[in-house]
Design an enzyme around this catalytic site. Sequence first.
Site, PDB file in Angstrom:
ATOM      1  N   LYS A  10      27.130  25.170 -20.211  1.00  0.00           N
ATOM      2  CA  LYS A  10      27.916  25.886 -19.197  1.00  0.00           C
ATOM      3  C   LYS A  10      28.720  27.022 -19.842  1.00  0.00           C
ATOM      4  CE  LYS A  10      30.004  23.280 -16.283  1.00  0.00           C
ATOM      5  NZ  LYS A  10      30.168  23.010 -14.865  1.00  0.00           N
ATOM      6  N   ARG A  41      36.539  21.764 -16.905  1.00  0.00           N
ATOM      7  CA  ARG A  41      35.248  21.096 -16.733  1.00  0.00           C
ATOM      8  C   ARG A  41      34.597  20.801 -18.066  1.00  0.00           C
ATOM      9  NH1 ARG A  41      33.011  22.971 -11.409  1.00  0.00           N
ATOM     10  NH2 ARG A  41      34.377  24.640 -10.746  1.00  0.00           N
ATOM     11  N   GLY A  73      26.804  15.312 -13.259  1.00  0.00           N
ATOM     12  CA  GLY A  73      27.772  14.367 -12.708  1.00  0.00           C
ATOM     13  C   GLY A  73      28.249  13.290 -13.665  1.00  0.00           C
ATOM     14  N   MET A 125      30.142  13.583 -16.500  1.00  0.00           N
ATOM     15  CA  MET A 125      31.461  13.698 -17.114  1.00  0.00           C
ATOM     16  C   MET A 125      32.460  14.274 -16.114  1.00  0.00           C
ATOM     17  SD  MET A 125      30.441  14.728 -20.929  1.00  0.00           S
ATOM     18  CE  MET A 125      29.430  16.042 -20.365  1.00  0.00           C
ATOM     19  N   ARG A 159      22.179  27.959 -15.089  1.00  0.00           N
ATOM     20  CA  ARG A 159      21.459  27.197 -16.128  1.00  0.00           C
ATOM     21  C   ARG A 159      20.008  27.129 -15.705  1.00  0.00           C
ATOM     22  NH1 ARG A 159      24.260  21.471 -14.419  1.00  0.00           N
ATOM     23  NH2 ARG A 159      23.564  21.541 -12.293  1.00  0.00           N
ATOM     24  N   HIS A 180      23.339  14.490  -5.862  1.00  0.00           N
ATOM     25  CA  HIS A 180      23.082  13.714  -7.066  1.00  0.00           C
ATOM     26  C   HIS A 180      21.714  13.043  -7.010  1.00  0.00           C
ATOM     27  CE1 HIS A 180      23.337  10.033  -9.528  1.00  0.00           C
ATOM     28  NE2 HIS A 180      23.918  10.856 -10.376  1.00  0.00           N
ATOM     29  N   SER A 210     -12.599   7.422 -36.496  1.00  0.00           N
ATOM     30  CA  SER A 210     -11.672   7.486 -35.367  1.00  0.00           C
ATOM     31  C   SER A 210     -10.499   6.560 -35.691  1.00  0.00           C
ATOM     32  CB  SER A 210     -12.364   7.044 -34.078  1.00  0.00           C
ATOM     33  OG  SER A 210     -11.437   7.104 -33.025  1.00  0.00           O
ATOM     34  N   CYS A 226      -8.123   7.315 -31.395  1.00  0.00           N
ATOM     35  CA  CYS A 226      -8.370   6.710 -30.084  1.00  0.00           C
ATOM     36  C   CYS A 226      -7.315   5.654 -29.744  1.00  0.00           C
ATOM     37  CB  CYS A 226      -9.774   6.151 -29.990  1.00  0.00           C
ATOM     38  SG  CYS A 226     -10.107   4.869 -31.205  1.00  0.00           S
ATOM     39  N   TYR A 229     -10.192  15.713 -32.824  1.00  0.00           N
ATOM     40  CA  TYR A 229      -9.973  15.403 -31.417  1.00  0.00           C
ATOM     41  C   TYR A 229      -8.990  14.248 -31.225  1.00  0.00           C
ATOM     42  CZ  TYR A 229     -13.159  11.408 -31.960  1.00  0.00           C
ATOM     43  OH  TYR A 229     -13.731  10.234 -32.364  1.00  0.00           O
TER      44      TYR A 229
HETATM   45  C1  PEP Z   1      -6.697   0.773 -31.883  1.00  0.00           C
HETATM   46  O1  PEP Z   1      -6.535  -0.259 -32.519  1.00  0.00           O
HETATM   47  O2  PEP Z   1      -5.983   1.762 -32.010  1.00  0.00           O
HETATM   48  C2  PEP Z   1      -7.770   0.866 -30.884  1.00  0.00           C
HETATM   49  C3  PEP Z   1      -8.014   1.988 -30.263  1.00  0.00           C
HETATM   50  O3  PEP Z   1      -8.449  -0.255 -30.591  1.00  0.00           O
HETATM   51  P1  PEP Z   1      -7.905  -1.422 -29.657  1.00  0.00           P
HETATM   52  O4  PEP Z   1      -6.713  -0.929 -28.952  1.00  0.00           O
HETATM   53  O5  PEP Z   1      -9.020  -1.761 -28.750  1.00  0.00           O
HETATM   54  O6  PEP Z   1      -7.631  -2.505 -30.642  1.00  0.00           O
END
Ligand code: PEP
Length: 907
Positions: free
Chosen positions: A34, A104, A113, A115, A359, A475, A784, A851, A871
């Site tokens: 502010k 303020r 809201g 303070m 803001r 609010h 992976s 993954c 990826y």
């Molecule tokens: C992991 O272990 O990160 C994975 C992708 O396999 P899961 O979650 O199936 O064990």
Amino acid sequence: MTARTGRGPRRRVYSFGAGKADGRSSMREVLGGKGANLAEMTRIGLPVPPGFTISTEVCAEFEAAGGRVPRQLAGEVAKALRRVERIMDARFGDAERPLLVSVRSGARVSMPGMMDTVLNLGLNDRTVEGLAAQADARFAWDSYRRFVQMYADVVLGVSMERFEHRLESLKERRRVRLDTEIGADDWRRLVGEYFALVEEHTDRPFPQEPSEQLWGAIAAVFRSWKTPRAVTYRKLNRIPEAWGTAVNVQAMVFGNMGDDCATGVAFTRDPSTGARLFYGEYLKNAQGEDVVAGIRTPQPLARENRAPEQAHLPTLEEEMPRAYRELSRIRSTLEKHYCDMQDVEFTIQSGRLWMLQTRNGKRTARAAVKIAVDMAREGLITREQAITRVDADSLEQLLHPTLDPEADKRVIAKGLPASPGAANGSVVFSADSAEAKAKAGEKVVLVRIETSPEDIHGMHAAEGILTARGGMTSHAAVVARGMGKSCVVGCGALQISYERGEFRVDDRVVRAGDEITIDGSTGEVILGRVATVTPELGREFAELMRWSDAVRRLEVRTNADTPHDAKVAREFGAQGIGLCRTEHMFFEEERILAVREMILATDEAQRALALEKLLPMQRGDFVGIFRAMEGLPVTIRLLDPPLHEFLPHEEEGILEVARALGADVAAVRARIEERSEFNPMLGHRGCRVGITFPEIYRMQVRAIAEAACQVAESGVKVRPEIMIPLVSHVGELERLRALVEQEVQRVLGQSRGARVKIAIGTMIEVPRASLVADEIARYADFFSFGTNDMTQMTYALSRDDAGKFLPAYIEAGILTDDPFVSIDRDGIGALVRIGVERGRKTRPDLKVGICGEHGGDPKSVRFCDEAGLDYVSCSPFRVPVARLAAAQAAIAAKSRRRAPRARGARR
Ligand code: PEP
Ligand code: MG
């Protein structure tokens, strides 16, 4: 806060007013949001009442001194106050031309809201007469009673309710509904009653000396940084305790001096949809708090944002056209200056417009996307800036359901559509009960007359929020929008009784526990549970995704096990499947018996029989997935969980398997018993199953290869990748790769010349695998990272039990994030980097992805980009999140690369 030890900061007070300011917008760390913006608005020539900001560093000094303001502050404050007096041509405490100020809070980031604030400070029994002479007695005494009430509440700790009670009984006696209907004499008498209340509670008369009032208020604002609700808010929003608040002291301007006065709030664009509308509301003859408090229903600012249910309300554009035109000009100045949507507060005193705050406005995810894309198209910002403007995590909100337009619905009331999305659940009337019920797994809608910061935990727990009072900037509206929760406010038809635990709409009674649905996009309140549908994503969303795709380096795949999930993910832009967990297919009802036969078979022949039953089912699964992902890579993981997870525990299941195997029930039970493990997650699972029961993996590989040939023969391009889980030793992968290759060759040899190439790779999820990644890479076309298991094993944190104690770690500040949500850069991150580096040393073209669940978490995506992964793979609904996060990561990387060059150039 960076209060220097010993002498403290060089400067504690920053003045602004009359076109000059000591601070600027880039100084929010010291001035709070502010204060920094008041300074900036002053600099760019906007009409801002003069004042000064006491820096956040003083908040640290205040705390360090056990709740006392530093001595050195007095001189600086006195000097700044004199400057305000000069500009306003008024004096603090002067009986004829009294200067009144507001005090303020203002932290680095907005904490709506949370303070405290004190208005009209400087009034006492003498100055009130001066104010009366300048304006009128009714106004002066009304201001005085407001001040006493606020000051007593905030500074002296006398509960607000006591004052409200007196005020309500006065109104009852006078048979009036609104404060504006009360005359000067009554206000004067009420002030007397308030004084008595204060004295009764504090054993001291109400402070008459303005400077005592000022120092009391400054200390109270600093103290309010530590109130439980502020602490909770910071915890929920991950705001560091050390930041502290600044204190803004500013000359009062009045929106409640008569009918040519008003006060209001506005957004430079619609914060719900992002539309380029001047969006806001105001109250005539009112003080700022009245708009936010939601006691009177505010009027819309402009004709363009008047909702049909507000048709009877005149707009500011109509009532005060001159002030409206100036405000419109300021709207465009602010957008051009800040290059972002602004949320402003303003007051009109006797026809003259004053800006009290600006803001960056909070907005829904939908609005964030539209505003960012529109501003880039308007040339206010670049496309890359547009990408960084949207919180990647929040995109998921856009993908959530809305009400099915075809569904029958019994609309019982309509309020203002404050935050979009549909929510249903059973009615609760208090935040505590919302929290308790949600903990027990019940979906609830929190229904309140209006919400206050005390309700935050309940709002968090609820699916949606419905209030009887308040406008679009109340609010409830602001907080729900920030949380991405469906919210309907100002639903005046609701008569809520907390005591009876019910609300009424005309003759209809809805009790606690009854189900309702609210639609935060239309404002509808509906009886019962209404079906919902997944929304269509707007043009701007698609545009933002296109821009993101153009800048990101990381590929985004999805974790999907069914053709349906694969299709959903593909529509969200997935570029392949990064993890197809085959075990999920085994749990389907008609298959589980065959799986159990396979596991409990006593000899190879019996097992072969069971596998033969499973083969066509698996093949069918893969055919569906390959078709859904035509032309894109599909990584299929061979069986991973411990085998006992598939086994029956109830009598009925055991009997069924025994019957199928023609075996004795006791013998089957004994075999089940044999399979149980002390540490199943470190036990007979993953590739260990493939090593000990190669025929299971062989069946799966055959199903994959046959499905690939079948689909390829039908003219659809397939790109299968077979992934071996839980490898920790190169020998495992060497052996299993040979098995996979052999089976693939066998199937391809029998095919009618299908052109299928199958990559073979492994998960890196055991810490040892990262350390010996150079060896493992000899047999892997790709890696992976399974960061779920890797986190579990590296941290020695059970994936299934950590929920019981991890929150305590986060609460205690040992961890800032749950490591299963955001990757632990220092530990697991280091292992990932080692794995990537060593793997690529052996095989420079090694494709590397992730993954684990982290693949859909923006912070972790950024890490993956930095670590050089190819990826990320995440659940379908998180694919857009990951696409945007990957683009943001690429932009951050680019600016990091630029930064050292820029530093070098200066040298
Ligand atoms: C992991 O272990 O990160 C994975 C992708 O396999 P899961 O979650 O199936 O064990
Ligand atoms: Mg795993």
